[in-house]
Design an enzyme around this catalytic site. Structure first.
Site, mmCIF file in Angstrom:
data_model
loop_
_atom_site.group_PDB
_atom_site.id
_atom_site.type_symbol
_atom_site.label_atom_id
_atom_site.label_comp_id
_atom_site.label_asym_id
_atom_site.label_seq_id
_atom_site.Cartn_x
_atom_site.Cartn_y
_atom_site.Cartn_z
ATOM 1 N N HIS A 1 0.787 -1.013 0.090
ATOM 2 C CA HIS A 1 -0.037 0.142 0.221
ATOM 3 C C HIS A 1 0.806 1.362 -0.010
ATOM 4 O O HIS A 1 1.535 1.586 0.786
ATOM 5 C CB HIS A 1 -0.889 0.148 1.105
ATOM 6 N N HIS B 1 -1.802 3.726 -8.673
ATOM 7 C CA HIS B 1 -2.164 2.589 -9.694
ATOM 8 C C HIS B 1 -1.776 2.939 -10.994
ATOM 9 O O HIS B 1 -1.853 4.796 -11.042
ATOM 10 C CB HIS B 1 -3.524 2.214 -9.587
HETATM 11 P P1 5GP Z 1 -8.271 7.145 -10.353
HETATM 12 O O1 5GP Z 1 -9.616 7.617 -10.373
HETATM 13 O O2 5GP Z 1 -7.990 7.033 -8.699
HETATM 14 O O3 5GP Z 1 -7.147 7.550 -10.979
HETATM 15 O O4 5GP Z 1 -8.334 5.659 -10.801
HETATM 16 C C1 5GP Z 1 -9.331 4.773 -9.896
HETATM 17 C C2 5GP Z 1 -9.903 3.758 -11.143
HETATM 18 O O5 5GP Z 1 -10.494 2.732 -10.308
HETATM 19 C C3 5GP Z 1 -11.402 4.156 -11.825
HETATM 20 O O6 5GP Z 1 -10.989 4.194 -13.029
HETATM 21 C C4 5GP Z 1 -12.310 3.316 -11.403
HETATM 22 O O7 5GP Z 1 -13.176 2.915 -12.716
HETATM 23 C C5 5GP Z 1 -11.689 2.127 -10.783
HETATM 24 N N1 5GP Z 1 -12.294 1.362 -9.751
HETATM 25 C C6 5GP Z 1 -12.936 2.040 -8.709
HETATM 26 N N2 5GP Z 1 -13.532 0.983 -7.850
HETATM 27 C C7 5GP Z 1 -13.391 -0.107 -8.489
HETATM 28 C C8 5GP Z 1 -13.657 -1.536 -8.399
HETATM 29 O O8 5GP Z 1 -14.117 -1.995 -7.446
HETATM 30 N N3 5GP Z 1 -13.217 -2.427 -9.068
HETATM 31 C C9 5GP Z 1 -12.256 -2.288 -10.341
HETATM 32 N N4 5GP Z 1 -11.864 -3.322 -11.193
HETATM 33 N N5 5GP Z 1 -11.944 -1.123 -10.729
HETATM 34 C C10 5GP Z 1 -12.579 -0.023 -9.717
HETATM 35 ZN ZN ZN Z 2 -4.022 0.172 -0.434
#
Ligand code: 5GP
Ligand code: ZN
Length: 112
Positions: free
Chosen positions: A45, A98
């Protein structure tokens, strides 16, 4: 442990695996923004790029290598994008670092 991606890494929340090794796990984004949309996350993490320490660059390089390997495996020969959204202004919504791998369509620049 309240972190969503830690739960996905440990398997308590289901996901569609794309790649995994001892350092990272890659899975399909639940709301894909392109025909290929994969998230590559470290098993450790780390909340965001803004929080990485001196010990982390090798791990971050590994995440990018994995993204490139996945792109090769999915034949993204015309290109793709690897993105690390960071913090509120960067559009980060999950506080576990990520790499988004996006491909399979032409991506515009600048992003929104
Ligand atoms: P960020 O907005 O933090 O750059 O990206 C987070 C990503 O995580 C988003 O594209 C969103 O669709 C994805 N995401 C959020 N919750 C989940 C989940 O429960 N499972 C999966 N596979 N993706 C998720
Ligand atoms: Zn984490």
């Amino acid at each position: 442990m309240s972190c969503l991606f830690c739960k996905i890494v440990e398997g308590s929340i289901p996901s569609t695996a794309v790649y995994q090794d001892e350092h990272c796990y890659a899975f399909a984004d639940i709301h894909p923004q392109a025909p290929v949309h994969v998230l590559v996350v470290p098993r450790e993490h780390i909340s965001s790029l803004a929080e990485i320490g001196r010990e982390h660059p090798v791990l971050l390089g590994h995440l990018l290598w994995v993204a490139a390997e996945i792109a090769r495996s999915k034949d993204l020969v015309k290109g793709y994008r690897a993105v690390i959204n960071t913090g509120e202004d960067g559009g980060q919504t999950v506080d576990h670092i990520h790499v988004h791998l996006l491909g399979g369509r032409h991506l515009t620049w600048p992003p929104g």
